[in-house]
Design a protein around this motif. Structure first.
Motif, PDB file in Angstrom:
ATOM      1  N   ARG A   1       9.005 -25.231   6.496  1.00  0.00           N
ATOM      2  CA  ARG A   1       8.878 -24.506   5.231  1.00  0.00           C
ATOM      3  C   ARG A   1       8.133 -23.187   5.430  1.00  0.00           C
ATOM      4  O   ARG A   1       8.500 -22.166   4.850  1.00  0.00           O
ATOM      5  CB  ARG A   1       8.160 -25.397   4.218  1.00  0.00           C
ATOM      6  CG  ARG A   1       8.103 -24.816   2.826  1.00  0.00           C
ATOM      7  CD  ARG A   1       7.706 -25.865   1.801  1.00  0.00           C
ATOM      8  NE  ARG A   1       6.472 -26.540   2.154  1.00  0.00           N
ATOM      9  CZ  ARG A   1       6.402 -27.820   2.532  1.00  0.00           C
ATOM     10  NH1 ARG A   1       7.505 -28.544   2.637  1.00  0.00           N
ATOM     11  NH2 ARG A   1       5.233 -28.373   2.810  1.00  0.00           N
ATOM     12  N   TRP A   2       7.082 -23.194   6.266  1.00  0.00           N
ATOM     13  CA  TRP A   2       6.342 -21.975   6.520  1.00  0.00           C
ATOM     14  C   TRP A   2       7.184 -20.953   7.287  1.00  0.00           C
ATOM     15  O   TRP A   2       7.138 -19.748   6.983  1.00  0.00           O
ATOM     16  CB  TRP A   2       5.070 -22.290   7.296  1.00  0.00           C
ATOM     17  CG  TRP A   2       4.383 -21.074   7.837  1.00  0.00           C
ATOM     18  CD1 TRP A   2       4.269 -20.695   9.132  1.00  0.00           C
ATOM     19  CD2 TRP A   2       3.733 -20.053   7.070  1.00  0.00           C
ATOM     20  NE1 TRP A   2       3.578 -19.510   9.245  1.00  0.00           N
ATOM     21  CE2 TRP A   2       3.231 -19.095   7.990  1.00  0.00           C
ATOM     22  CE3 TRP A   2       3.522 -19.854   5.709  1.00  0.00           C
ATOM     23  CZ2 TRP A   2       2.557 -17.962   7.580  1.00  0.00           C
ATOM     24  CZ3 TRP A   2       2.833 -18.720   5.302  1.00  0.00           C
ATOM     25  CH2 TRP A   2       2.355 -17.796   6.228  1.00  0.00           C
TER      26      TRP A   2
ATOM     27  N   GLU B   1       9.874 -15.759   7.176  1.00  0.00           N
ATOM     28  CA  GLU B   1      11.055 -14.931   7.420  1.00  0.00           C
ATOM     29  C   GLU B   1      11.528 -14.258   6.139  1.00  0.00           C
ATOM     30  O   GLU B   1      11.886 -13.060   6.139  1.00  0.00           O
ATOM     31  CB  GLU B   1      12.177 -15.796   7.998  1.00  0.00           C
ATOM     32  CG  GLU B   1      13.388 -15.019   8.470  1.00  0.00           C
ATOM     33  CD  GLU B   1      13.085 -14.135   9.671  1.00  0.00           C
ATOM     34  OE1 GLU B   1      13.798 -13.128   9.856  1.00  0.00           O
ATOM     35  OE2 GLU B   1      12.141 -14.450  10.420  1.00  0.00           O
ATOM     36  N   ASN B   2      11.510 -14.963   5.025  1.00  0.00           N
ATOM     37  CA  ASN B   2      11.933 -14.374   3.747  1.00  0.00           C
ATOM     38  C   ASN B   2      10.990 -13.256   3.314  1.00  0.00           C
ATOM     39  O   ASN B   2      11.431 -12.241   2.770  1.00  0.00           O
ATOM     40  CB  ASN B   2      11.993 -15.453   2.666  1.00  0.00           C
ATOM     41  CG  ASN B   2      13.086 -16.474   2.933  1.00  0.00           C
ATOM     42  OD1 ASN B   2      14.064 -16.189   3.644  1.00  0.00           O
ATOM     43  ND2 ASN B   2      12.928 -17.661   2.370  1.00  0.00           N
ATOM     44  N   PHE B   3       9.676 -13.444   3.558  1.00  0.00           N
ATOM     45  CA  PHE B   3       8.712 -12.419   3.147  1.00  0.00           C
ATOM     46  C   PHE B   3       8.881 -11.141   3.958  1.00  0.00           C
ATOM     47  O   PHE B   3       8.805 -10.032   3.415  1.00  0.00           O
ATOM     48  CB  PHE B   3       7.294 -12.978   3.312  1.00  0.00           C
ATOM     49  CG  PHE B   3       6.229 -12.095   2.739  1.00  0.00           C
ATOM     50  CD1 PHE B   3       5.899 -12.168   1.402  1.00  0.00           C
ATOM     51  CD2 PHE B   3       5.562 -11.176   3.545  1.00  0.00           C
ATOM     52  CE1 PHE B   3       4.915 -11.341   0.870  1.00  0.00           C
ATOM     53  CE2 PHE B   3       4.581 -10.356   3.022  1.00  0.00           C
ATOM     54  CZ  PHE B   3       4.250 -10.431   1.680  1.00  0.00           C
ATOM     55  N   THR B   4       9.097 -11.273   5.257  1.00  0.00           N
ATOM     56  CA  THR B   4       9.278 -10.075   6.092  1.00  0.00           C
ATOM     57  C   THR B   4      10.548  -9.309   5.701  1.00  0.00           C
ATOM     58  O   THR B   4      10.569  -8.071   5.703  1.00  0.00           O
ATOM     59  CB  THR B   4       9.340 -10.465   7.570  1.00  0.00           C
ATOM     60  OG1 THR B   4      10.360 -11.454   7.759  1.00  0.00           O
ATOM     61  CG2 THR B   4       8.008 -11.032   8.032  1.00  0.00           C
TER      62      THR B   4
ATOM     63  N   LEU C   1       8.891  -5.754   6.422  1.00  0.00           N
ATOM     64  CA  LEU C   1       7.771  -5.758   7.360  1.00  0.00           C
ATOM     65  C   LEU C   1       8.227  -6.334   8.691  1.00  0.00           C
ATOM     66  O   LEU C   1       9.132  -7.171   8.745  1.00  0.00           O
ATOM     67  CB  LEU C   1       6.609  -6.605   6.811  1.00  0.00           C
ATOM     68  CG  LEU C   1       5.934  -6.109   5.525  1.00  0.00           C
ATOM     69  CD1 LEU C   1       4.946  -7.159   5.036  1.00  0.00           C
ATOM     70  CD2 LEU C   1       5.234  -4.781   5.763  1.00  0.00           C
ATOM     71  N   THR C   2       7.587  -5.839   9.732  1.00  0.00           N
ATOM     72  CA  THR C   2       7.863  -6.443  11.030  1.00  0.00           C
ATOM     73  C   THR C   2       7.053  -7.730  11.164  1.00  0.00           C
ATOM     74  O   THR C   2       6.017  -7.927  10.502  1.00  0.00           O
ATOM     75  CB  THR C   2       7.481  -5.482  12.163  1.00  0.00           C
ATOM     76  OG1 THR C   2       6.071  -5.231  12.125  1.00  0.00           O
ATOM     77  CG2 THR C   2       8.244  -4.160  12.027  1.00  0.00           C
ATOM     78  N   ARG C   3       7.505  -8.563  12.034  1.00  0.00           N
ATOM     79  CA  ARG C   3       6.824  -9.835  12.252  1.00  0.00           C
ATOM     80  C   ARG C   3       5.412  -9.621  12.819  1.00  0.00           C
ATOM     81  O   ARG C   3       4.472 -10.318  12.459  1.00  0.00           O
ATOM     82  CB  ARG C   3       7.655 -10.692  13.202  1.00  0.00           C
ATOM     83  CG  ARG C   3       7.158 -12.104  13.361  1.00  0.00           C
ATOM     84  CD  ARG C   3       8.045 -12.900  14.303  1.00  0.00           C
ATOM     85  NE  ARG C   3       7.625 -14.290  14.340  1.00  0.00           N
ATOM     86  CZ  ARG C   3       8.070 -15.233  13.520  1.00  0.00           C
ATOM     87  NH1 ARG C   3       8.974 -14.916  12.581  1.00  0.00           N
ATOM     88  NH2 ARG C   3       7.655 -16.477  13.616  1.00  0.00           N
ATOM     89  N   THR C   4       5.276  -8.594  13.661  1.00  0.00           N
ATOM     90  CA  THR C   4       3.966  -8.325  14.273  1.00  0.00           C
ATOM     91  C   THR C   4       2.955  -7.863  13.231  1.00  0.00           C
ATOM     92  O   THR C   4       1.791  -8.297  13.236  1.00  0.00           O
ATOM     93  CB  THR C   4       4.111  -7.272  15.367  1.00  0.00           C
ATOM     94  OG1 THR C   4       5.072  -7.715  16.339  1.00  0.00           O
ATOM     95  CG2 THR C   4       2.778  -7.026  16.064  1.00  0.00           C
TER      96      THR C   4
END
Length: 424
Positions: free
Chosen positions: A51-52, A57-60, A65-68
């Motif tokens: 779930r996290w 992934e949805n928030f980025t 935003l980049t993952r970093t």
């Protein structure tokens, strides 16, 4: 000693065999607990990770935003969370009331972990502060246990005496009608030698712990908004000084109603609960030791049957055995009941005055004086650390050398110090 414990325990004395069996049972207990919790909690952990990952992934993607960058921001929040800054508004951690709550969790060994010192000076001070504070609190718990056992013994004896008075066994007045001993004198002697079982004490402490936990859980569920089962879980974790820290009471800035009364009630409930559970753990430890003695006896008898008839020897009935033994006159001796304090009168019955380390404990002296010496009550626990060599009474040594008894590890340490002083 070749076959005293049979083929498996022949090379060990009673204390070593008991220690080895307890270590094996604890390891099995840990393995079983790990298997159960892994089966119960691992599926939920996997679901939370999935779930996290999906939310991350949805928030980025939504905010471009980049993952970093997002991971860096979350690390900053983790640092702030350690310092006590959270999304929800909480009371200050290091004002005077917050610091008082923190030191209370330190000296009681609960250690919730929601507040920890961040400075080097604070960490150094905590080492010395906790060393003295934890030792003092353990001493307080020991003294509390003494008084709890004293009160319980007095109440149980009083109830036992009233029951016999109603049945006409014991006279209401203490006068003797004849100079010769009669039936009433014998009944009075029987009552004076009566001692409550440790199982009664354990049951009473267990009921008290349940009542305190239920009352505290009702308060927490109403004020903190927790479910009642979650509140019971918090009570056990806090009262047993496990202190996971996933749920901590009295952390909001404000509460509905009288906030001072709630925090005072929270303090009193935690204090009473910790004292009660600590006393219950000490009494349960006596029952566990008696169970180990019973298991060792059964294993010794079973292993002795496997030995040859010329080598195997049957175990002598020990005084803590639940099976009846015979006296020198051929009459069966009544079963001894597990009770709280050592019966010093019969201390010379076994091995020419050498007291067996696993013998039963009685309350004869406690009932005579309405006091309890916790060193005697826990003498069987402290003797588990001795080598079994005949020596003078430990209580006499303690009085001569200034060492006093204690509970569990404290009693073992004191008796060790007393023996070292005498040997010197």
């Amino acid at each position: 000693m070749a076959c005293r414990r049979g083929c498996c325990f022949g090379a060990m004395n009673d204390d070593n065999a008991r220690f080895l069996m307890l270590a094996v049972l604890i390891m099995l207990y840990l393995l079983c607990g790990a298997a159960v919790f892994s089966a119960l909690e691992q599926p939920k952990e996997r679901q939370a990770k999935e779930r996290w990952a999906q939310r991350f992934e949805n928030f980025t993607q939504k905010h471009n935003l980049t993952r970093t960058d997002l991971e860096t921001f979350l690390r900053f929040y983790e640092e702030a969370n350690v310092a006590g800054i959270r999304v929800d508004t909480l009371r200050p951690r290091w004002d005077f009331t917050g610091a008082f709550y923190f030191v209370g969790t330190v000296v009681s060994t609960i250690g919730f972990g929601m507040t920890t010192p961040a400075t080097v000076s604070g960490k150094v001070f905590l080492i010395f502060y906790g060393l003295i504070g934890c030792a003092s609190t353990i001493l307080f718990f020991n003294l509390f246990l003494e008084r709890i056992i004293t009160v319980l013994a007095f109440v149980l004896k009083s109830c036992h005496g009233l029951q016999h008075q109603r049945q006409g066994v014991v006279p209401h007045d203490g006068r003797r009608e004849t100079s010769l001993p009669g039936p009433r004198d014998r009944d009075r002697d029987i009552l004076s030698g009566w001692k409550p079982s440790v199982y009664y004490v354990m049951l009473i402490l267990c009921v008290a712990a349940v009542v305190i936990s239920c009352c505290a859980s009702a308060m927490y569920s109403a004020v903190e908004g927790w479910g009642y089962l979650d509140s019971l879980y918090f009570c056990f974790v806090a009262f047993s000084t496990i202190g996971f820290g996933d749920m901590v009471s009295s952390q909001r800035v404000a509460y509905d109603g009288n906030q001072t009364a709630y925090r005072l009630g929270n303090f009193l409930f935690i204090l009473m609960g910790v004292c009660c559970i600590y006393s219950l753990f000490n009494v349960i430890s006596i029952v566990i030791k008696q169970t180990l003695n019973w298991l060792l006896r059964k294993l010794g008898i079973l292993c002795s049957r496997c030995c040859s008839a010329g080598i195997g020897k049957r175990l002598r009935p020990r005084r803590n055995a639940v099976m009846p033994s015979s006296t020198g006159h051929g009459h069966p001796r009544a079963r001894r009941t597990v009770s709280i304090e050592t019966d010093a009168v019969n201390e010379s019955e076994t091995d020419g005055g050498r007291r067996m380390s696993g013998e039963m404990i009685s309350m004869r002296d406690l009932l005579a004086t309405n006091k309890v010496n916790l060193a005697l009550m826990q003498k069987q626990l402290s003797e588990a650390a001795t080598n079994g060599i005949a020596r003078p009474s430990v209580s006499n040594q303690n009085r001569l050398n200034g060492f006093s008894g204690g509970v569990g590890a404290l009693g073992i340490m004191n008796n060790r110090l007393a023996e070292t002083s005498v040997n010197r």
